[in-house]
Scaffold this active site. Sequence first.
Site, PDB file in Angstrom:
ATOM      1  N   HIS A  78      -4.450  -1.363  -0.164  1.00  0.00           N
ATOM      2  CA  HIS A  78      -5.197  -2.561   0.250  1.00  0.00           C
ATOM      3  C   HIS A  78      -6.712  -2.376   0.135  1.00  0.00           C
ATOM      4  O   HIS A  78      -7.459  -3.305   0.422  1.00  0.00           O
ATOM      5  CB  HIS A  78      -4.853  -2.961   1.694  1.00  0.00           C
ATOM      6  CG  HIS A  78      -3.400  -3.266   1.903  1.00  0.00           C
ATOM      7  ND1 HIS A  78      -2.709  -4.169   1.114  1.00  0.00           N
ATOM      8  CD2 HIS A  78      -2.502  -2.775   2.800  1.00  0.00           C
ATOM      9  CE1 HIS A  78      -1.442  -4.226   1.525  1.00  0.00           C
ATOM     10  NE2 HIS A  78      -1.291  -3.388   2.540  1.00  0.00           N
TER      11      HIS A  78
HETATM   12 ZN   LIG Z   1       2.843  -1.391   3.460  1.00  0.00          ZN
END
Ligand SMILES: [Zn+2]
Length: 310
Positions: A119
């Site tokens: 992320h």
């Molecule tokens: Zn994850």
Amino acid sequence: MKLVYHEEYVTPLPEGHRFPMPKFAKVNSILRSEGIATSENTYSPESADVALLTHLHTPAYVESFLSGEIDAKALRRIGLPWSEGLTRRTRRAVGGTLLTARLALRHGLACNAAGGTHHAHPGFGSGFCIFNDIAVAARSLVDEGAVSRILVVDLDVHQGDGTAAAFADDPRVFTFSMHCESNFPFRKTPGDYDIGLPDGMQDAEYLSRLEAELPQLIEHVEPQLVIYDAGVDVYAGDRLGRLSLSLDGIYQRDSYVIGECRRRGVAVAGVIGGGYDQDLDALAHRHCMLHRAAFEHHSRVNKQDTQKAG
Ligand SMILES: [Zn+2]
């Protein structure tokens, strides 16, 4: 089969923090106790320096995080409290995935006992991810000419938005993510190929979807290296999951990915990805499915080679 681990993968977090930091050391000790990790096959990574991190991340972001001057809002988006130890941990884990990828290119198959911070975008961190180990390793290997094509196979339950953002304009790295559509990140950054699965999917359906996609993907992309994010937050009981795979389903998934790549001669670097459970021993055991699948693949191939030679 080569493994990568460093004791700096673990740094203390405040009591009760929901990120399961001790799992990395537990993964290593399970692998040691089962004879999968030995002093001969386990390698210790260097810490990622600023030059390596800025292959991918913006110098301003790298500088702000490493110095601790990152602003409160940016830190909240990461969701981990800043500490000197955390900077060491995250640099070591990035170094670990790069070393894992290099070992995979040399030996065919290697796994990190950390990694999968997918992320993290070039200019900011998010969702427990500070620097993107997968993307830093991939960018640096294609930049130095070690390989010309990399395929990222991201099977963590969450979409690999940071990796997708990193290679949106870079055809040398193809990003594939198969994840739970309704899960974090709620605003997805399109990768080269994304599959959003419905909530609650179980082993049989999940594996048949993967089998329908992966072989043609490898043949289409023609990578020399696959970086495989084997997140176990696809597990039925995961706190942040929403899919319903069993432990055996995870093992079958990992074996399948490794087998499909290796029989086409593609090197595989595995990273453990996400997994969230209050029972840290059960969680670490779940993460070890990746290393066990790699170990068993390696043993099987060695045995076949020995039989052929005999
Ligand atoms: Zn994850």
